[in-house]
Design a protein around this motif. Sequence first.
Motif, PDB file in Angstrom:
ATOM      1  N   THR A  32      38.512   4.675 -23.228  1.00 40.96           N
ATOM      2  CA  THR A  32      37.501   3.628 -23.325  1.00 40.96           C
ATOM      3  C   THR A  32      36.183   4.181 -23.856  1.00 40.96           C
ATOM      4  OG1 THR A  32      38.521   2.362 -21.538  1.00 40.96           O
ATOM      5  CG2 THR A  32      36.206   1.904 -22.010  1.00 40.96           C
TER       6      THR A  32
ATOM      7  N   ASP B 121      36.517   4.524 -27.546  1.00 38.33           N
ATOM      8  CA  ASP B 121      36.441   3.223 -28.216  1.00 38.33           C
ATOM      9  C   ASP B 121      34.999   2.720 -28.270  1.00 38.33           C
ATOM     10  OD1 ASP B 121      39.125   2.890 -28.879  1.00 38.33           O
ATOM     11  OD2 ASP B 121      39.642   2.024 -26.933  1.00 38.33           O
ATOM     12  N   ARG B 122      34.256   2.907 -27.200  1.00 41.98           N
ATOM     13  CA  ARG B 122      32.875   2.408 -27.168  1.00 41.98           C
ATOM     14  C   ARG B 122      31.989   3.193 -28.137  1.00 41.98           C
ATOM     15  NH1 ARG B 122      31.367   0.350 -21.055  1.00 41.98           N
ATOM     16  NH2 ARG B 122      33.134  -1.082 -20.856  1.00 41.98           N
TER      17      ARG B 122
ATOM     18  N   ALA C 163      32.917   1.916 -31.580  1.00 44.03           N
ATOM     19  CA  ALA C 163      32.439   0.546 -31.806  1.00 44.03           C
ATOM     20  C   ALA C 163      30.931   0.528 -32.040  1.00 44.03           C
ATOM     21  CB  ALA C 163      32.815  -0.338 -30.621  1.00 44.03           C
TER      22      ALA C 163
ATOM     23  N   GLU D 155      32.193  -5.490 -24.903  1.00 45.15           N
ATOM     24  CA  GLU D 155      32.220  -6.179 -26.194  1.00 45.15           C
ATOM     25  C   GLU D 155      31.175  -5.561 -27.123  1.00 45.15           C
ATOM     26  OE1 GLU D 155      33.444 -10.708 -24.791  1.00 45.15           O
ATOM     27  OE2 GLU D 155      31.304 -10.155 -24.897  1.00 45.15           O
TER      28      GLU D 155
ATOM     29  N   VAL E 166      36.052  -4.635 -27.160  1.00 43.91           N
ATOM     30  CA  VAL E 166      36.276  -3.186 -27.310  1.00 43.91           C
ATOM     31  C   VAL E 166      37.159  -2.687 -26.173  1.00 43.91           C
ATOM     32  CG1 VAL E 166      35.175  -0.925 -27.434  1.00 43.91           C
ATOM     33  CG2 VAL E 166      34.046  -2.929 -28.448  1.00 43.91           C
ATOM     34  N   ASP E 167      36.806  -3.059 -24.965  1.00 45.26           N
ATOM     35  CA  ASP E 167      37.605  -2.682 -23.796  1.00 45.26           C
ATOM     36  C   ASP E 167      38.980  -3.342 -23.904  1.00 45.26           C
ATOM     37  OD1 ASP E 167      38.733  -2.550 -21.147  1.00 45.26           O
ATOM     38  OD2 ASP E 167      36.726  -2.087 -20.418  1.00 45.26           O
TER      39      ASP E 167
ATOM     40  N   ALA F 289      37.708  -4.603 -31.693  1.00 49.93           N
ATOM     41  CA  ALA F 289      37.042  -3.471 -32.323  1.00 49.93           C
ATOM     42  C   ALA F 289      37.424  -2.139 -31.691  1.00 49.93           C
ATOM     43  CB  ALA F 289      35.527  -3.660 -32.253  1.00 49.93           C
ATOM     44  N   SER F 290      38.554  -2.065 -30.999  1.00 45.78           N
ATOM     45  CA  SER F 290      39.006  -0.765 -30.493  1.00 45.78           C
ATOM     46  C   SER F 290      39.641   0.020 -31.631  1.00 45.78           C
ATOM     47  CB  SER F 290      40.013  -0.952 -29.357  1.00 45.78           C
ATOM     48  OG  SER F 290      41.250  -1.443 -29.868  1.00 45.78           O
TER      49      SER F 290
END
Length: 878
Positions: free
Chosen positions: A438, A441-442, A445, A674, A692-693, A709-710
């Motif tokens: 996560t 990904d963040r 993003a 998000e 995103v999550d 958006a991941s």
Amino acid sequence: MNTAVKLPAAGRGVVEALARRIADGPHERRPVLLRAAPVWDGPETITIGGNGDTIDVTVRPAATVMAVLDLVDRYDGDGLLIVPTDITESELGETLRAQIHAQRIESIDPWDAIRANAKAEHVDRRLRDRDDRWIAEQLLVYGSEPWKRRTPPRVLAREDVLRRLLGLHLHGDPEAVVDVASMLTWSQVPASLEQWHGLDPELRGHLAGALREVAGQSAAIVTTLADIGEGHDAPAIAVAAEALLSIEDGSTLDRFKQQYFGHHHPEPAALRRFAEAGLAHLQRLGETRPKTAAAAYRRAEELLVIFKAEAAIAESDLFAAGFDARLDTFATALQSAIGKPERAPKAEDAFKRLKEHQLATDRADSIEPAHAALRLLRWLSTDLPEQLPVAGWVDWQIREGGWVDSARAQVRVAETADRPRLGHAYRKVLDKTGERRTHADRRFAARLAAWRYGETEQMLLAENLQERIMRPLADAKGPESAPLLVICDGMSAADATAVGADIIAEGSWVEIGRHDTGREGALATVPSSTVYSRASLLSGRLVSGGQDTERRGFAELWKTRKTAVFHKGDLRAAQTGQIPEALQTALDDRSVVIAVVLNTIDDALDKDDLISRPVWRLAGIDYLRPLLAAASRAARPVVLCSDHGHIRERDNAKSTATGESARWRSGGEARDGEIVLTGPRVLEGERIVAAVDERIRYRTRKAGYHGGASLAEMVIPVQVYAPSPKARAGHWVVYESTTVHQPEWWNHPVRVTEPQTKPKRGKEPAPAAAPLFEEATLGRRVCESETYRAHVKGVRRIPDPAAVTAIIDAAQAAGGVLASAQVGRIAEKPAASVAGYVSQLQRALNIDGTQVLSRQDDGASVRIDLELLRQQFLGGRR
């Protein structure tokens, strides 16, 4: 009649030998009197060969002179008459004696008869011992049978005679191999055990002694077990012994020996050989009759429980309970090492022991998730990038993130309902890797949200993928080498790792790429959905639309080149898995640039059955395998990619708002998990809010989602395959191995740097003394012998000496017999080439027609005659 001496009965062997000698002699044929008990239980007439002809021999016993005279008077000279009688020559009288062969009564010399039956010149003196009279008696019973299928020996050697008698009694064939391996096979035939128990006890004792003499005490253990009614359990008892020998528990082993061998325990080395041969027997049996082998292992486990040897079960590589115990040990070590990298070596060792278990091959459903969990543990010990450009994050997803996602998917579907300890460990590693994933990904993003379409000089995007990948391939060899673009709609980077491995394993393709560091990824459009990203990919520009837009855009991109696009509806062939005629026609015309869209993965996102599938494989994607085969026949390079990726339903996803798609919504502000995305690559309005999550969704529950958006959704995996290295474009490289694409932690433990401490003065450890001598194994001695080296100089395609050494040593440990599949594993040969490799071994080991190495069981196993091997290459030295 002389009653003072009890004469032996004339067996068939004596009669045959006597008749053959007389028939081949110069004398006129007359009735033959044989001094023996006047009885006969053989056939009335025996046919033998003599001087190239056959002669009928009639046997008539006579207990009195009158009976002999009557037989002589009635003899008409047709064939040969042999009369067993116990009268003496003095009782015959001169007149009667003059009418019989050689004018005397022939006496029985058993070894002369045996020698004649074998057509040998001499008899081994060791056979004439008074205690071994049973050998002559048995040979006389069998007559010439033991030597019918072999060249007459010059000398009747003791070992050969005993082997032939054992072969006849145990296997019904004098040529049968008699060793511990064959005895274990013998023990599994009920008729063989029944026949053994039907023998006279004294003869059984003699045969068991002969077995010890020629095949060793380990082989005789089988008959010992047969004598006490445990012969059918011989392989299971051998495996139980193997487990007991591997632990330091002398008292349990003593009780085991007492149970099966009483006070006459076999030598430790013999018991070890018996145990190893029993294990090898079941390993071979597992190749052809797995249920029978499994039953024997279960029986061995039951025996160990009876002897209260549960520790041996847990330590052994052989039993299901031992595998389960190792799996629990791995679970404990895995959980203990999460967050504590210094404990990772224990988890590595626990997995190594788990994988070494014999059942590991058959327990892929346990091994694969465990391996994946170990890989995730390694990844947790690496550094996660803090600041990367968008291109760097795309590259990270292909080189690392996709592999993490693949391993997480394997662990997530592991069956742990009956293993709470393992389930808890897996949940913990998934939680930790999920948190870390996560964070990645963040960070990606956030960078994507701030990105303004720079960094694209080398970066692949959905809209430039064809220009930067397809176009160089099309230009490499002119208009007759048009590439094939295959878009697997929804394929993630994790799926691509497995699909790519399957394609390479099939051996028809060479993988190529622009960079020597490995595969690339492309960035999908925003939103990362089919209507935007696939249309842009096929059109070569940012655009949204359906199939008509894609076809039109593809044709416009290639301008003067002929093109063809095939969608889901175009792929309905007459039979499932076949290439439709229109697509096949286009593939055959190599000037046509083709794009094919496969919707299998994308369609499955709506179905719950996808949840149980860790990652997609080549065989699971409809039409992909036959499509690749057709492209290979047409010598077309293939670009395999997706238009976007996807994330899986994790059972903890929740609907936080209503959106236009499962993973994006228009307008509004971003909430936790998000991101707001704007800019020219946003193809739906001026801005969207993208999830995103991976736990967020905006629509009803499905098996998987995309549009967010991941990294798993936004990164398009790209793989390029060519029919040969010459088909690569420009300065592109050939990937010799799939390992170039894999992160280091995928295959190797992560090294954890430990603090350095200075040793105390005067306490520096002394270097370990190296052994002065290393004991040479049988395989090594053979391969280093002058005979072997001289012989293989003339052998085409000499097998690797290291593999030959290992195969010989494995055969020795297994009693001489190995499964062909095991030979292939030792030599690291694929299953399809094992038969050819065995032929190479035969050329290397079988000199002048000898059968050192032979095939058995229709090629399912091979036998190495260890004695003949030693004689041929080592002069008989052991």
